[in-house]
Scaffold this active site. Structure first.
Site, PDB file in Angstrom:
ATOM      1  N   GLY A  28      34.951  31.736  51.901  1.00  0.00           N
ATOM      2  CA  GLY A  28      35.437  33.098  52.102  1.00  0.00           C
ATOM      3  C   GLY A  28      36.620  33.221  53.031  1.00  0.00           C
ATOM      4  O   GLY A  28      36.854  34.287  53.594  1.00  0.00           O
TER       5      GLY A  28
ATOM      6  N   ASN B  24      39.669  33.338  52.169  1.00  0.00           N
ATOM      7  CA  ASN B  24      40.586  34.306  51.539  1.00  0.00           C
ATOM      8  C   ASN B  24      40.021  35.714  51.623  1.00  0.00           C
ATOM      9  O   ASN B  24      40.781  36.679  51.790  1.00  0.00           O
ATOM     10  CB  ASN B  24      40.876  33.882  50.107  1.00  0.00           C
ATOM     11  CG  ASN B  24      41.798  32.687  50.068  1.00  0.00           C
ATOM     12  OD1 ASN B  24      42.992  32.809  50.290  1.00  0.00           O
ATOM     13  ND2 ASN B  24      41.235  31.518  49.825  1.00  0.00           N
TER      14      ASN B  24
ATOM     15  N   MET C  61      34.158  30.998  41.594  1.00  0.00           N
ATOM     16  CA  MET C  61      34.146  29.807  40.759  1.00  0.00           C
ATOM     17  C   MET C  61      33.251  29.988  39.533  1.00  0.00           C
ATOM     18  O   MET C  61      32.317  29.214  39.299  1.00  0.00           O
ATOM     19  CB  MET C  61      33.698  28.605  41.586  1.00  0.00           C
ATOM     20  CG  MET C  61      34.576  28.317  42.761  1.00  0.00           C
ATOM     21  SD  MET C  61      36.307  28.160  42.306  1.00  0.00           S
ATOM     22  CE  MET C  61      36.257  26.597  41.459  1.00  0.00           C
ATOM     23  N   HIS C  62      33.545  31.029  38.786  1.00  0.00           N
ATOM     24  CA  HIS C  62      32.737  31.344  37.602  1.00  0.00           C
ATOM     25  C   HIS C  62      33.671  31.905  36.542  1.00  0.00           C
ATOM     26  O   HIS C  62      34.398  32.886  36.801  1.00  0.00           O
ATOM     27  CB  HIS C  62      31.672  32.376  37.999  1.00  0.00           C
ATOM     28  CG  HIS C  62      30.874  32.925  36.857  1.00  0.00           C
ATOM     29  ND1 HIS C  62      29.700  32.360  36.433  1.00  0.00           N
ATOM     30  CD2 HIS C  62      31.107  33.988  36.050  1.00  0.00           C
ATOM     31  CE1 HIS C  62      29.219  33.074  35.412  1.00  0.00           C
ATOM     32  NE2 HIS C  62      30.058  34.073  35.159  1.00  0.00           N
ATOM     33  N   ILE C  63      33.658  31.291  35.382  1.00  0.00           N
ATOM     34  CA  ILE C  63      34.514  31.788  34.302  1.00  0.00           C
ATOM     35  C   ILE C  63      33.927  33.096  33.773  1.00  0.00           C
ATOM     36  O   ILE C  63      32.769  33.129  33.354  1.00  0.00           O
ATOM     37  CB  ILE C  63      34.632  30.755  33.177  1.00  0.00           C
ATOM     38  CG1 ILE C  63      35.284  29.466  33.716  1.00  0.00           C
ATOM     39  CG2 ILE C  63      35.469  31.313  32.023  1.00  0.00           C
ATOM     40  CD1 ILE C  63      35.351  28.338  32.729  1.00  0.00           C
TER      41      ILE C  63
ATOM     42  N   ASN D 270      43.161  37.323  40.329  1.00  0.00           N
ATOM     43  CA  ASN D 270      42.598  36.066  40.811  1.00  0.00           C
ATOM     44  C   ASN D 270      43.624  35.279  41.607  1.00  0.00           C
ATOM     45  O   ASN D 270      44.809  35.240  41.249  1.00  0.00           O
ATOM     46  CB  ASN D 270      42.132  35.224  39.617  1.00  0.00           C
ATOM     47  CG  ASN D 270      41.616  33.850  40.036  1.00  0.00           C
ATOM     48  OD1 ASN D 270      40.692  33.745  40.821  1.00  0.00           O
ATOM     49  ND2 ASN D 270      42.256  32.810  39.516  1.00  0.00           N
TER      50      ASN D 270
ATOM     51  N   HIS E 124      44.792  31.632  42.527  1.00  0.00           N
ATOM     52  CA  HIS E 124      44.607  30.275  41.997  1.00  0.00           C
ATOM     53  C   HIS E 124      45.585  29.330  42.688  1.00  0.00           C
ATOM     54  O   HIS E 124      46.792  29.635  42.770  1.00  0.00           O
ATOM     55  CB  HIS E 124      44.826  30.260  40.479  1.00  0.00           C
ATOM     56  CG  HIS E 124      44.586  28.931  39.863  1.00  0.00           C
ATOM     57  ND1 HIS E 124      43.383  28.258  39.990  1.00  0.00           N
ATOM     58  CD2 HIS E 124      45.391  28.139  39.118  1.00  0.00           C
ATOM     59  CE1 HIS E 124      43.472  27.097  39.356  1.00  0.00           C
ATOM     60  NE2 HIS E 124      44.673  26.996  38.818  1.00  0.00           N
TER      61      HIS E 124
ATOM     62  N   ASP F 155      43.038  31.407  33.874  1.00  0.00           N
ATOM     63  CA  ASP F 155      44.283  31.240  34.649  1.00  0.00           C
ATOM     64  C   ASP F 155      45.542  31.404  33.804  1.00  0.00           C
ATOM     65  O   ASP F 155      46.617  30.936  34.192  1.00  0.00           O
ATOM     66  CB  ASP F 155      44.282  29.880  35.375  1.00  0.00           C
ATOM     67  CG  ASP F 155      43.133  29.799  36.356  1.00  0.00           C
ATOM     68  OD1 ASP F 155      42.612  28.689  36.551  1.00  0.00           O
ATOM     69  OD2 ASP F 155      42.741  30.844  36.901  1.00  0.00           O
TER      70      ASP F 155
ATOM     71  N   GLU G 134      47.688  30.324  50.993  1.00  0.00           N
ATOM     72  CA  GLU G 134      46.857  31.229  50.178  1.00  0.00           C
ATOM     73  C   GLU G 134      46.520  32.502  50.947  1.00  0.00           C
ATOM     74  O   GLU G 134      46.485  33.597  50.385  1.00  0.00           O
ATOM     75  CB  GLU G 134      45.550  30.538  49.778  1.00  0.00           C
ATOM     76  CG  GLU G 134      45.694  29.514  48.671  1.00  0.00           C
ATOM     77  CD  GLU G 134      44.370  28.899  48.311  1.00  0.00           C
ATOM     78  OE1 GLU G 134      43.614  28.514  49.214  1.00  0.00           O
ATOM     79  OE2 GLU G 134      44.084  28.825  47.108  1.00  0.00           O
TER      80      GLU G 134
HETATM   81  N1  LIG Z   1      37.837  34.471  32.101  1.00  0.00           N
HETATM   82  C1  LIG Z   1      38.347  34.106  33.293  1.00  0.00           C
HETATM   83  N2  LIG Z   1      37.515  33.837  34.310  1.00  0.00           N
HETATM   84  C2  LIG Z   1      38.038  33.445  35.503  1.00  0.00           C
HETATM   85  C3  LIG Z   1      39.417  33.273  35.677  1.00  0.00           C
HETATM   86  C4  LIG Z   1      40.275  33.589  34.585  1.00  0.00           C
HETATM   87  O1  LIG Z   1      41.524  33.521  34.704  1.00  0.00           O
HETATM   88  N3  LIG Z   1      39.708  33.997  33.416  1.00  0.00           N
HETATM   89  N4  LIG Z   1      39.929  32.757  36.898  1.00  0.00           N
HETATM   90  C5  LIG Z   1      38.860  32.050  37.597  1.00  0.00           C
HETATM   91  C6  LIG Z   1      39.037  31.301  38.832  1.00  0.00           C
HETATM   92  N5  LIG Z   1      39.195  29.900  38.467  1.00  0.00           N
HETATM   93  C7  LIG Z   1      40.441  29.418  38.749  1.00  0.00           C
HETATM   94  O2  LIG Z   1      41.292  30.123  39.332  1.00  0.00           O
HETATM   95  C8  LIG Z   1      38.150  29.109  37.908  1.00  0.00           C
HETATM   96  C9  LIG Z   1      36.903  29.115  38.505  1.00  0.00           C
HETATM   97  C10 LIG Z   1      35.877  28.333  37.982  1.00  0.00           C
HETATM   98  C11 LIG Z   1      36.086  27.546  36.856  1.00  0.00           C
HETATM   99  C12 LIG Z   1      34.944  26.747  36.296  1.00  0.00           C
HETATM  100  O3  LIG Z   1      35.133  25.738  35.621  1.00  0.00           O
HETATM  101  N6  LIG Z   1      33.725  27.241  36.567  1.00  0.00           N
HETATM  102  C13 LIG Z   1      32.489  26.633  35.986  1.00  0.00           C
HETATM  103  C14 LIG Z   1      31.479  26.382  37.108  1.00  0.00           C
HETATM  104  C15 LIG Z   1      32.130  25.532  38.179  1.00  0.00           C
HETATM  105  C16 LIG Z   1      31.235  25.475  39.432  1.00  0.00           C
HETATM  106  O4  LIG Z   1      30.224  26.220  39.482  1.00  0.00           O
HETATM  107  O5  LIG Z   1      31.600  24.691  40.335  1.00  0.00           O
HETATM  108  C17 LIG Z   1      31.864  27.653  35.050  1.00  0.00           C
HETATM  109  O6  LIG Z   1      32.147  28.878  35.217  1.00  0.00           O
HETATM  110  O7  LIG Z   1      31.070  27.194  34.215  1.00  0.00           O
HETATM  111  C18 LIG Z   1      37.331  27.546  36.248  1.00  0.00           C
HETATM  112  C19 LIG Z   1      38.369  28.325  36.775  1.00  0.00           C
HETATM  113  C20 LIG Z   1      37.723  33.012  37.830  1.00  0.00           C
HETATM  114  N7  LIG Z   1      37.183  33.195  36.539  1.00  0.00           N
HETATM  115  N1  LIG Z   2      40.085  28.287  40.444  1.00  0.00           N
HETATM  116  C1  LIG Z   2      39.843  29.112  41.578  1.00  0.00           C
HETATM  117  C2  LIG Z   2      39.978  28.310  42.846  1.00  0.00           C
HETATM  118  O1  LIG Z   2      40.074  27.098  42.817  1.00  0.00           O
HETATM  119  N2  LIG Z   2      39.982  29.016  43.952  1.00  0.00           N
HETATM  120  C3  LIG Z   2      40.121  28.361  45.229  1.00  0.00           C
HETATM  121  O2  LIG Z   2      38.882  28.309  45.897  1.00  0.00           O
HETATM  122  C4  LIG Z   2      39.137  28.324  47.292  1.00  0.00           C
HETATM  123  C5  LIG Z   2      38.286  29.390  47.923  1.00  0.00           C
HETATM  124  O3  LIG Z   2      38.333  29.266  49.306  1.00  0.00           O
HETATM  125  P1  LIG Z   2      37.614  30.391  50.213  1.00  0.00           P
HETATM  126  O4  LIG Z   2      36.208  30.530  49.697  1.00  0.00           O
HETATM  127  O5  LIG Z   2      37.713  29.829  51.605  1.00  0.00           O
HETATM  128  O6  LIG Z   2      38.397  31.661  50.042  1.00  0.00           O
HETATM  129  C6  LIG Z   2      40.615  28.620  47.484  1.00  0.00           C
HETATM  130  O7  LIG Z   2      41.335  27.450  47.723  1.00  0.00           O
HETATM  131  C7  LIG Z   2      40.999  29.176  46.141  1.00  0.00           C
HETATM  132  O8  LIG Z   2      42.328  28.959  45.762  1.00  0.00           O
END
Ligand SMILES: Nc1nc2c(c(=O)[nH]1)N[C@@H](CN(C=O)c1ccc(C(=O)N[C@@H](CCC(=O)O)C(=O)O)cc1)CN2
Ligand SMILES: NCC(=O)N[C@@H]1O[C@H](COP(=O)([O-])[O-])[C@@H](O)[C@H]1O
Length: 223
Positions: free
Chosen positions: A18, A20, A111-113, A131, A133, A173, A202
């Site tokens: 957290g 950010n 970290m969830h799609i 988001n 990134h 992304d 960031e």
């Molecule tokens: N539909 C979208 N969802 C999210 C986006 C987006 O642009 N479109 N941005 C992401 C953030 N992100 C990168 O910036 C990102 C976060 C997580 C994953 C990923 O592979 N997640 C896995 C689980 C990984 C884990 O739990 O460690 C999953 O969701 O199965 C990819 C990209 C926010 N979401």
């Molecule tokens: N794909 C998304 C991704 O990689 N996000 C990254 O997770 C970290 C969160 O840090 P925080 O929990 O300290 O804010 C940050 O580095 C952010 O860019």
């Protein structure tokens, strides 16, 4: 509506430390993010330290637990790339978010799609999702972007990386960039040192990018 008259509400989605989120908390109410308030922090991980940060800032928070949905919907019914558990989880997430009626949703290390069952209700409600990134558009989409950039630099494939704030669409992304910042890279720099430089940048980019998204929202409302 003039900037001084309006009050803007943010919902912030997190999964980890957290830092950010903390940058946003610290910026709210300052000239960087005037008349802006975080109305809820939502984490998909119970132990996310960002929830502690929310509590210290007296912000409402919610832990939205995916495991419960995996138990309730054990047989993955594939629906494109999202099984029923993920679709239901995201549908409920949209309800949790929309009940607060935020102006903007900020993914800050979320970290969830996000599935269409989340994105479609938000779009229908006119609530943009943005988001942060740690890569430039089209460079290293998805998780572990900094590590992948470091590997690519060490193998001579790139000479810089960067950070962006972008609108969230279904394709991960790939949404329209709002703000980008290049990060120079140094031969032989350790991954941990690059990560620290990226994180420090960031914390500025997420505030500036959120402000730009808010301004764009109000500009669009004028039309
Ligand atoms: N539909 C979208 N969802 C999210 C986006 C987006 O642009 N479109 N941005 C992401 C953030 N992100 C990168 O910036 C990102 C976060 C997580 C994953 C990923 O592979 N997640 C896995 C689980 C990984 C884990 O739990 O460690 C999953 O969701 O199965 C990819 C990209 C926010 N979401
Ligand atoms: N794909 C998304 C991704 O990689 N996000 C990254 O997770 C970290 C969160 O840090 P925080 O929990 O300290 O804010 C940050 O580095 C952010 O860019």
């Amino acid at each position: 509506m003039s900037p001084s008259a309006r009050s803007t509400h943010l919902t912030v989605l997190i999964s980890g430390s957290g830092t950010n989120l903390q940058a946003l908390i610290d910026a709210c109410g300052t000239p960087a993010l005037p008349s802006t308030h975080i109305i809820r922090v939502i984490s998909n991980r119970k132990n996310a330290y960002g929830l502690e940060r929310a509590a210290k800032a007296n912000l409402p928070s919610t832990y939205h637990n995916l495991l419960k949905y995996k138990k309730d919907f054990p047989d993955p019914v594939e629906n494109g790339t999202f099984n029923e558990a993920r679709s239901e989880y995201d549908k409920e997430l949209a309800k949790i978010v929309l009940q607060d009626r935020p102006d903007v949703v900020v993914c800050a290390g979320w970290m969830h799609i996000l599935a269409p069952t989340f994105l479609e209700p938000l779009a229908k409600a006119g609530v943009p999702v943005i988001n942060l990134h740690p890569a430039l558009p089209g460079q290293f989409n998805g998780a572990h972007a900094i590590e992948r950039a470091h590997e690519a630099f060490e193998s001579g494939k790139i000479d810089h990386t960067g950070i962006m704030v972008h609108y969230v669409i279904s394709e991960v992304d790939m949404g329209q960039p709002i703000l980008t910042r290049k990060i120079y890279m140094v031969k032989g720099e350790a991954l941990e040192d690059l990560e620290q430089r990226v994180h420090e940048n960031e914390w500025e980019v997420i505030v500036q990018g959120t402000k730009m998204a808010i301004d764009a929202l109000y500009e669009g409302a004028k039309r």
